[in-house]
Design an enzyme around this catalytic site. Structure first.
Site, PDB file in Angstrom:
ATOM      1  N   TYR A 195      18.185  82.650  23.473  1.00  0.00           N
ATOM      2  CA  TYR A 195      18.560  82.631  22.061  1.00  0.00           C
ATOM      3  C   TYR A 195      18.012  83.903  21.417  1.00  0.00           C
ATOM      4  O   TYR A 195      16.845  84.237  21.582  1.00  0.00           O
ATOM      5  CB  TYR A 195      18.060  81.372  21.336  1.00  0.00           C
ATOM      6  CG  TYR A 195      16.567  81.190  21.261  1.00  0.00           C
ATOM      7  CD1 TYR A 195      15.846  81.676  20.174  1.00  0.00           C
ATOM      8  CD2 TYR A 195      15.873  80.514  22.261  1.00  0.00           C
ATOM      9  CE1 TYR A 195      14.470  81.496  20.090  1.00  0.00           C
ATOM     10  CE2 TYR A 195      14.507  80.340  22.201  1.00  0.00           C
ATOM     11  CZ  TYR A 195      13.816  80.825  21.104  1.00  0.00           C
ATOM     12  OH  TYR A 195      12.445  80.661  21.030  1.00  0.00           O
ATOM     13  N   GLU A 216       6.645  81.054  28.507  1.00  0.00           N
ATOM     14  CA  GLU A 216       6.637  79.684  27.987  1.00  0.00           C
ATOM     15  C   GLU A 216       6.030  78.801  29.067  1.00  0.00           C
ATOM     16  O   GLU A 216       6.603  78.635  30.148  1.00  0.00           O
ATOM     17  CB  GLU A 216       8.054  79.231  27.641  1.00  0.00           C
ATOM     18  CG  GLU A 216       8.780  80.108  26.637  1.00  0.00           C
ATOM     19  CD  GLU A 216       8.435  79.763  25.199  1.00  0.00           C
ATOM     20  OE1 GLU A 216       7.810  78.707  24.981  1.00  0.00           O
ATOM     21  OE2 GLU A 216       8.805  80.543  24.296  1.00  0.00           O
ATOM     22  N   GLU A 247       1.159  75.556  19.372  1.00  0.00           N
ATOM     23  CA  GLU A 247       1.248  75.807  20.811  1.00  0.00           C
ATOM     24  C   GLU A 247      -0.136  76.267  21.284  1.00  0.00           C
ATOM     25  O   GLU A 247      -0.377  77.450  21.512  1.00  0.00           O
ATOM     26  CB  GLU A 247       2.315  76.865  21.101  1.00  0.00           C
ATOM     27  CG  GLU A 247       3.712  76.435  20.645  1.00  0.00           C
ATOM     28  CD  GLU A 247       4.754  77.537  20.732  1.00  0.00           C
ATOM     29  OE1 GLU A 247       4.460  78.576  21.375  1.00  0.00           O
ATOM     30  OE2 GLU A 247       5.849  77.376  20.163  1.00  0.00           O
ATOM     31  N   HIS A 258       1.861  80.826  17.918  1.00  0.00           N
ATOM     32  CA  HIS A 258       2.365  79.691  17.152  1.00  0.00           C
ATOM     33  C   HIS A 258       1.272  78.626  17.125  1.00  0.00           C
ATOM     34  O   HIS A 258       0.798  78.195  18.182  1.00  0.00           O
ATOM     35  CB  HIS A 258       3.655  79.141  17.771  1.00  0.00           C
ATOM     36  CG  HIS A 258       4.807  80.085  17.643  1.00  0.00           C
ATOM     37  ND1 HIS A 258       5.756  80.247  18.629  1.00  0.00           N
ATOM     38  CD2 HIS A 258       5.155  80.937  16.639  1.00  0.00           C
ATOM     39  CE1 HIS A 258       6.645  81.143  18.229  1.00  0.00           C
ATOM     40  NE2 HIS A 258       6.300  81.566  17.028  1.00  0.00           N
ATOM     41  N   HIS A 309       3.256  81.059  25.294  1.00  0.00           N
ATOM     42  CA  HIS A 309       3.857  80.124  24.338  1.00  0.00           C
ATOM     43  C   HIS A 309       4.097  78.775  25.018  1.00  0.00           C
ATOM     44  O   HIS A 309       3.824  78.585  26.205  1.00  0.00           O
ATOM     45  CB  HIS A 309       5.184  80.690  23.827  1.00  0.00           C
ATOM     46  CG  HIS A 309       5.032  81.863  22.905  1.00  0.00           C
ATOM     47  ND1 HIS A 309       5.186  81.781  21.539  1.00  0.00           N
ATOM     48  CD2 HIS A 309       4.719  83.157  23.169  1.00  0.00           C
ATOM     49  CE1 HIS A 309       4.986  82.970  20.995  1.00  0.00           C
ATOM     50  NE2 HIS A 309       4.700  83.828  21.968  1.00  0.00           N
TER      51      HIS A 309
END
Length: 328
Positions: free
Chosen positions: A289, A311, A128, A125, A229
Site C-alpha cells: 500500500y 513488520e 507497536e 508507532h 513495526h
C-alpha cells in the site's frame, strides 16, 4: 555481496537468531485496561537504583515491557555493566519533553573510524511496542556473547550499531499509533518522490520526534538500517511511495539489492518466509500500500542508507485461517 549487504544481512540474522524467539510472546493489552506489565511505573529512587543495577540477560529483558520511566535507568544500568562496548545518548526530545534515548554498541563507542554505521529504530508507532524490548534484548545478547559468539563479535568489533528502542514514547504511554499531536511519525518526513532531491530538508511542519531523527541521520552516515513495526509479518523495501500511477510496483534504483536484503531477513525469520500473503515474506512498499512521508524513502535518498521496514508480528491484529493478518 557488497559491504552494505553483508552488514545488514548480519544484523538481521543476529536479531532474528538471538532475540526474536521470545518477543513474539509479549502481548500487551492495548484494549481497555492496560496490562500491569505494560504500564507499571517505578515508585521511588530506590526502585530506579535497583533497576539500574539489575543483571539482565537477553532472555529476561523480553519477559515484560519497561515503562518510559524505567527505560532510562535500565539503559544507564546497561552502560554501567557493558560500558566497554556501549555509549548512551539522546537524539532529542518528544513533544511531551521525553528524551529519545539511543545506544551505540561497538568495541570503540564514540569514535569516528572506518567502520560502517548501522541502526535499528523501534516503536515509531506507539501501539507497536515489541521492538522496545527486542532491541534491548539484542543489546543484552551482544554484551553477553561478544567474546564467545562469532556473530556477536563481528558486530561489536566490525561496526558501530545504534539502537533506538522508542522514537514515540508519548504514543506508547497513550497506547496509540500516533504521537501526542495525533501525527503518524511514519508519514511526517519530507517525501523525496513528491519534492525531489532538493526537498529533503525540514519543511517546518515536522514533529519534534521526526526532526530529531532527521538531524541525527544527517549528521551520521549510515549504510544500513531497519525500522521495526507490527501489523503484519513481512520485510518491506522501497519505494513506499508511488513513482508511476500506472504501476503498483514502485521499484527503486537498487531494487534487486533491496529484494535480496529483505529476503535475507525473511529467510532467517522462523516463519516470515512461509507467508501466504506475501511471496517469500517480502514486499515492495507501494505494491502493498503506497504511503507518502515515510522514513524509509527519506533515509534512502537523503542519507544513501539501505533501509527496510520490518513488520515483526500481527500484534493487535490476528491471523485468520488463510495466514493473513486481519485488523480487529
Amino acid at each position: 555481496m557488497t559491504r552494505q549487504q553483508i552488514v545488514l544481512a548480519m544484523l538481521m540474522i543476529a536479531v532474528t537468531g538471538s532475540a526474536s524467539g521470545s518477543i513474539a510472546s509479549i502481548k500487551p493489552d492495548l484494549q481497555g485496561s492496560p496490562a500491569s506489565h505494560y504500564t507499571r511505573g517505578l515508585q521511588n529512587t530506590k526502585d530506579y537504583r535497583q533497576l539500574a543495577g539489575s543483571n539482565f540477560t537477553h532472555q529476561s529483558v523480553l519477559t515484560s515491557y519497561l515503562s518510559n520511566d524505567e527505560l532510562e535507568p535500565y539503559m544507564r544500568g546497561y552502560v554501567d555493566r557493558c560500558g566497554h562496548m556501549a555509549r548512551m545518548f539522546s537524539l532529542g526530545k518528544s513533544k511531551e519533553n521525553r528524551e529519545l534515548w539511543a545506544l551505540e554498541l561497538s568495541n570503540n563507542p564514540g569514535a569516528t573510524e572506518a567502520k560502517p554505521n548501522t541502526r535499528y529504530v523501534g516503536n515509531m508507532h506507539g501501539d507497536e511496542p515489541a521492538s522496545r524490548q527486542l532491541l534491548l534484548g539484542l543489546a543484552e545478547w551482544l554484551c553477553q556473547y561478544h567474546t564467545t559468539d562469532s556473530r556477536a563479535a563481528e558486530i561489536v568489533n566490525g561496526m558501530h550499531l545504534y539502537l533506538v528502542p522508542t522514537v514515540n514514547p508519548d504514543g506508547f504511554d497513550l497506547r496509540q499509533r500516533h504521537n501526542v499531536e495525533d501525527v503518524d511519525l511514519n508519514r511526517d518526513f519530507p517525501d523525496p518522490l513528491l519534492l525531489g532531491t532538493t526537498g529533503l530538508q525540514p519543511t517546518g511542519i515536522e514533529q519534534p520526534e521526526t526532526l530529531a531523527l532527521m538531524q541525527w541521520m544527517s549528521e551520521t552516515h549510515f549504510v544500513a538500517s531497519a525500522s521495526l513495526h507490527e501489523g503484519a509479518v513481512v520485510a518491506n523495501y522501497p519505494w513506499d511511495g508511488m513513482t508511476d500511477p500506472n504501476n503498483t510496483y514502485s521499484a527503486s534504483p537498487d531494487d534487486a539489492t533491496f529484494r535480496h536484503l529483505a529476503s535475507v531477513y525473511a529467510n532467517a525469520h522462523t516463519h516470515m518466509h512461509d507467508s501466504i500473503e506475501f511471496a517469500g515474506g517480502i514486499t515492495n512498499g507501494a505494491q502493498w500500500y503506497p504511503i507518502s512521508g515515510g522514513m524509509q524513502d527519506w533515509a534512502y535518498v537523503s542519507g544513501q542508507c539501505m533501509e527496510l521496514t520490518v513488520e515483526r508480528r500481527c500484534a493487535s491484529v490476528v491471523a485468520d485461517s488463510s495466514g493473513k493478518c486481519n485488523r480487529q
